[in-house]
Write an enzyme that holds these catalytic residues in place. Structure first.
Site, PDB file in Angstrom:
ATOM      1  N   VAL A   1      37.325  27.458   9.831  1.00 58.67           N
ATOM      2  CA  VAL A   1      36.925  26.059  10.056  1.00 58.67           C
ATOM      3  C   VAL A   1      35.605  25.757   9.337  1.00 58.67           C
ATOM      4  CG1 VAL A   1      36.484  24.272  11.782  1.00 58.67           C
ATOM      5  CG2 VAL A   1      38.133  26.082  12.272  1.00 58.67           C
TER       6      VAL A   1
ATOM      7  N   GLU B   1      48.310  35.586  15.498  1.00 56.53           N
ATOM      8  CA  GLU B   1      47.302  36.638  15.346  1.00 56.53           C
ATOM      9  C   GLU B   1      47.959  38.003  15.525  1.00 56.53           C
ATOM     10  OE1 GLU B   1      44.047  35.927  14.920  1.00 56.53           O
ATOM     11  OE2 GLU B   1      44.130  33.768  15.266  1.00 56.53           O
TER      12      GLU B   1
ATOM     13  N   LYS C   1      42.675  24.222  26.425  1.00 52.24           N
ATOM     14  CA  LYS C   1      42.799  22.846  25.919  1.00 52.24           C
ATOM     15  C   LYS C   1      43.173  21.860  27.032  1.00 52.24           C
ATOM     16  CE  LYS C   1      43.950  24.612  21.325  1.00 52.24           C
ATOM     17  NZ  LYS C   1      45.042  25.116  20.466  1.00 52.24           N
TER      18      LYS C   1
END
Ligand code: HSE
Length: 404
Positions: free
Chosen positions: A12, A185, A200
């Site tokens: 990011v 992952e 979230k």
């Protein structure tokens, strides 16, 4: 001139650096001031990368520089991100983060510190990656009582479920493909066990209902028990299975949950496939509104982070009103959460027993050898404890909640 410091030059962080460079004039015009990256913090070196010009290894350089206006935290994990973010806010710097672990654990507290210091703490990218969902919730859907939020908020699990559904492949095979393609992952636990989606939905539940929801209190079930046999029934029904994060308020009680749900085609989440995310919000005045897009990836996530930077610049010295206070929200439990269930039990010719335990159900008859050994059906709406009681005399092969 607005100086930005980026903490972390990973997926990011490198996206944030690239976007601020490449779209600089557009971003600066929208922000109303020139935006420049003054520092990038990372423990590693990046020989030959232009970031070398602004790379630092010591966070004190950033915190002690009064010219730094905005800190972008994209390191992930609670520590040392929490310590750095606190310190930045207390030094009068706004912070924009994509870090769901940090926001879920300390969001209310960091918002309070931001208010005390007349700066902003923004976290658009922490839920749904590039999808605008936080800002619509806090700035646009301000009139409605939110009746429910349903979200597909994890691309890895949505990719796995889509592949299982479309190709009839089993969970382990698809997980391996997802890992080989870099979607999952090497240690996929956080995704497949629902922990990522749990952080979230904790953030969205806190924002929708204005009090701190601790993610540890959220009932969380992953997708590891979903099988290709379950999808045979879905095909027959014309339905899908999605890992949903759900927040809802019923009769004054707030519920928050992550679990696989059967989704019917009339739900807009039904068509959300592969790595895409979507969040469906049900307002009491607005009705249904859905936000759809890429929930992960360098540039989509970084785009949301930089949109927070632009907002922070525009609000110079004025803190946004974000209703999320530190008081802990007591959640209703999974035992009280009501939903119909899709159920497969061992045994055939047991309809009388099923009727006695579950009341009226809808049977799903498969033209498959599974029909020789098991019985599948949809229940009426039941609470979790009603389901457990009704199912206690059966050997349950699988049970999946059904989204209404
Ligand atoms: N692992 C997450 C996903 C990345 O698969 O959606 C974004 O949080």
């Amino acid at each position: 001139m607005i100086n930005v410091a980026i903490l972390g030059y990973g997926t990011v962080g490198s996206g944030v650096y690239k976007i601020i460079k490449e779209n600089n004039s557009h971003i600066s015009r929208r922000a109303g001031d020139d935006i420049s990256v003054k520092y990038v913090l990372d423990l590693r070196d990046f020989p030959g990368d232009p970031v070398e010009e602004v790379l630092v290894h010591d966070v004190n350089v950033i915190m002690e520089d009064e010219e730094v206006d905005i800190v972008v935290e994209v390191m992930g994990g609670v520590e040392p991100a929490y310590t750095f973010v606190r310190r930045a806010l207390e030094s009068g710097k706004s912070v924009c983060t994509s870090n769901k672990e940090l926001v879920a654990a300390h969001g209310a507290e960091l918002l309070e510190i931001a208010r005390e210091n007349n700066v902003n703490f923004f976290f658009e990218a922490s839920v749904g990656g590039g999808i605008p969902i936080i800002r619509p919730l806090i700035e646009c859907i301000t009139v409605d009582h939110i009746e429910e939020i349903q979200g597909i908020m994890n691309g890895t699990t949505n990719y796995i479920l889509t592949k299982m559904e479309d190709e009839g492949a089993d969970f382990d095979t698809v997980l391996k493909v997802a890992q080989d393609k870099g979607y999952a992952e090497r240690n996929p636990e956080a995704d497949i066990e629902g922990y990522d989606a749990c952080r979230k939905i904790a953030i969205l539940t806190s924002l929708a209902y204005e009090k701190q929801v601790n993610y540890e209190d959220i009932y969380t079930e992953g997708i590891t028990k979903i099988t290709t046999d379950d999808f045979k029934y879905m095909k027959k029904l014309g339905t899908s299975i999605k890992l949903l994060g759900i927040a809802r308020k019923v009769l004054g009680i707030t519920y928050s949950m992550v679990a696989p749900f059967v989704v019917y085609p009339d739900n807009p989440l039904y068509g959300v496939k592969k790595v895409f995310n979507a969040i469906l919000v049900k307002g009491d005045m607005l009705g249904d509104v859905m936000f759809y897009g890429k929930g992960a990836g360098s540039l989509p996530t970084a785009s949301a982070v930089v949109s927070d930077v632009v907002d922070a610049v525009k609000r110079n010295g004025y803190t946004a009103s974000i209703y999320w206070n530190k008081e802990k929200r007591i959640l209703g439990g999974a035992d009280a959460f009501t939903t119909p269930y899709f159920v497969r039990v061992k045994g055939v010719n047991i309809k009388d027993k099923i009727q006695a335990a579950f009341g009226d159900v809808e049977y799903i008859e498969l033209d498959d050898k599974l029909a020789e050994t098991e019985t599948a059906f949809m229940t009426k709406v039941l609470s979790g404890s009603e389901f457990d009681q009704a199912a206690s005399d059966f050997e349950v092969i699988s049970r999946i909640r059904v989204s209404k």
